[in-house]
Design a protein around this motif. Structure first.
Motif, PDB file in Angstrom:
ATOM      1  N   THR A 134      -4.200   1.620   2.943  1.00  0.00           N
ATOM      2  CA  THR A 134      -5.011   0.489   2.460  1.00  0.00           C
ATOM      3  C   THR A 134      -4.090  -0.451   1.685  1.00  0.00           C
ATOM      4  O   THR A 134      -3.390  -0.015   0.766  1.00  0.00           O
ATOM      5  CB  THR A 134      -6.134   0.989   1.527  1.00  0.00           C
ATOM      6  OG1 THR A 134      -6.957   1.894   2.253  1.00  0.00           O
ATOM      7  CG2 THR A 134      -6.972  -0.175   1.008  1.00  0.00           C
ATOM      8  N   TYR A 135      -4.097  -1.716   2.046  1.00  0.00           N
ATOM      9  CA  TYR A 135      -3.202  -2.680   1.403  1.00  0.00           C
ATOM     10  C   TYR A 135      -3.909  -3.437   0.277  1.00  0.00           C
ATOM     11  O   TYR A 135      -5.108  -3.678   0.334  1.00  0.00           O
ATOM     12  CB  TYR A 135      -2.635  -3.658   2.435  1.00  0.00           C
ATOM     13  CG  TYR A 135      -1.633  -3.003   3.341  1.00  0.00           C
ATOM     14  CD1 TYR A 135      -0.294  -2.942   2.996  1.00  0.00           C
ATOM     15  CD2 TYR A 135      -2.042  -2.397   4.535  1.00  0.00           C
ATOM     16  CE1 TYR A 135       0.633  -2.310   3.811  1.00  0.00           C
ATOM     17  CE2 TYR A 135      -1.117  -1.763   5.363  1.00  0.00           C
ATOM     18  CZ  TYR A 135       0.214  -1.715   4.991  1.00  0.00           C
ATOM     19  OH  TYR A 135       1.123  -1.088   5.789  1.00  0.00           O
ATOM     20  N   GLY A 152       0.840  -1.189   0.000  1.00  0.00           N
ATOM     21  CA  GLY A 152       0.000   0.000   0.000  1.00  0.00           C
ATOM     22  C   GLY A 152       0.874   1.237   0.000  1.00  0.00           C
ATOM     23  O   GLY A 152       2.087   1.158   0.241  1.00  0.00           O
TER      24      GLY A 152
END
Length: 470
Positions: free
Chosen positions: A309-310, A147
């Protein structure tokens, strides 16, 4: 020259994303040259070991490698050999490898500039260790998620070039007059204001194992370096301190294989940590200011890290091209003046400013008329990274960010070689240290325009390829 080789994936069936990182020590031996000063300096003590810091990413079809070297700058020839060696031990194409120097002024000499001369044995050592950082990171590949995000930290970056009042000029080493002065001193009555902007962004890329164990954080900040070491000390400057600090903040400083923090140098050719618009700061102890900057920037990176956010999988791609740029060589009169200045130097005394630049003029007379530079762009999902082998002025990085077709973009300076400062044509017109012709500043006046247009072309190429491969 046209656009270079493009390497990207099409549809990927299993969609497994992998990542690996590694450290490789590049500390020079005691007694060898330190880079970054006008006069030659020698290593007397190791304050902190210097490293090659490697990150390899793999989307199942395309692999890219990003390495920083804790050096001031490094020859393209050294890096080309390192890439070739890494390619022999991995399946990563050399054009998918990005190796940059961080620009510490307290690292081993890997490039002859002003008084510093590299030890040939150290250059061979660097080839091996830079390659090893890639090979070891490749060996550490594991299923991963990735991310990215961007923070802002304006408190530690200031434009170091200042405009002078109308009618006020500063004499340069060639007998001419400059309208802009670098590091002009505090409370200077002749100053109007900074000659350019800053870039306060702190982009970070975070890579973790599938179960959330940190593998690496790659950051970027447009700050030249901090300095404030003891004489003769080797140190990775704030870049190394940032790496340690961010590792501690995320609780990853005692993992095996070890977490790797990486700070890359953004577009900081005209940016430093000193506010000449304010009052002179209090004197600090060696390394004190460096720690403040490292911790401040790491704290901002940590804030970004907490909200990332991955993605379990993102597409990777790389595009590379070479451009041939002219060298600003001295004319007959300039060469004659330089030789006359040097002929009047007595004995072994340290050269003053004008004598140093006279020697640089003689050196540049023997340079080729043209130089070939590698320009690169990497895609990581909707993030793009561009790479330039120069000390890039901040205006150039800001323009690339603004015009990039990707959601987030940043540039890495001093990447894949060293071709001196990269001012804009306007800054060349104003003059000032970064424009003074030397081995540290020799590309043609229009070089920044050629480089910017080529990089934007590479980004467009990556973007259009990504769209057509969906």
């Amino acid at each position: 020259m046209g656009m270079g080789k493009l390497s990207a994936q099409g549809t990927n069936a299993d969609k497994e994303f992998r990542a690996g990182a590694a450290l490789s020590v590049i500390t020079p031996k005691i007694g060898t040259s330190i880079n970054g000063n006008f006069q030659e300096g020698f290593t007397q003590n190791i304050h902190d070991d210097t490293h090659a810091r490697g990150l390899v990413l793999d989307d199942g079809q395309t692999k890219i490698a990003i390495v920083t070297l804790d050096l001031c700058m490094v020859y393209r020839e050294t890096l080309d050999k390192a890439k070739k060696r890494a390619a022999e031990y991995t399946d990563i194409p050399v054009e998918n490898m990005l190796i940059s120097a961080i620009h510490t002024h307290s690292g081993g000499t890997a490039c002859a500039v002003f008084g510093s001369t590299p030890d040939p044995d150290y250059l061979v050592f660097l080839e091996e260790r830079a390659a090893d950082a890639i090979i070891r990171a490749n060996n550490n590949l594991e299923p991963a998620k990735i991310g990215w995000g961007v923070g802002h930290e304006p408190s530690e970056v200031f434009n170091r070039r200042w405009k002078m009042k109308d009618g006020i000029t500063f004499t340069n080493p060639f007998g001419g007059e400059d309208k802009v002065r670098m590091n002009p001193g505090f409370e200077n009555p002749d100053l109007v204001g900074p000659a350019g902007p800053i870039d306060s962004e702190v982009p970070i890329v975070s890579v973790q194992s599938i179960d959330g164990v940190p593998i690496a954080i790659l950051a970027n900040y447009s700050l030249h370096y901090v300095g404030g070491t003891k004489s003769g000390d080797i140190s990775a400057d704030y870049f190394g301190m940032f790496a340690n600090s961010i590792g501690q903040m995320i609780g990853a400083d005692h993992k095996n294989p070890g977490f790797v923090g990486i700070m890359t140098n953004g577009t900081s050719g005209d940016i430093n940590n000193i506010n000449f618009g304010g009052t002179a700061p209090k004197k600090m102890q060696p390394y004190e200011k460096m720690e403040i900057v490292a911790n401040t920037v790491a704290a901002e990176a940590y804030k970004v890290y907490q909200d990332i956010t991955y993605h379990d999988w993102v597409p990777l791609a790389s595009a590379q091209t070479e451009v041939r740029l002219g060298v600003r060589k001295p004319d007959a009169a300039e060469l004659k003046r330089a030789k006359k200045i040097l002929a009047e130097v007595e004995g072994e005394k340290l050269l003053n400013r004008d004598e140093l630049y006279a020697r640089e003029t003689v050196f540049l007379n023997d340079y080729p008329d043209k130089k070939d530079l590698i320009l690169q762009a990497f895609q990581i999902g909707d993030l793009a990274i561009t790479a330039v082998p120069c000390e890039v002025f901040v205006e150039i990085g800001l323009e690339i960010k603004e015009k990039s077709p990707f959601g987030q973009t940043f540039s890495i300076s001093l990447a894949n070689g060293y071709n001196g400062y990269l001012p804009t044509p306007q800054h060349h017109e104003w003059g000032g240290y970064e424009t003074w012709r030397a081995r540290s500043s020799y590309l043609e006046v229009n070089a920044s325009n050629v480089i910017t247009s080529n990089l934007l072309g590479l980004l467009d190429q990556l973007k259009s390829s990504a769209i057509t491969s969906r």
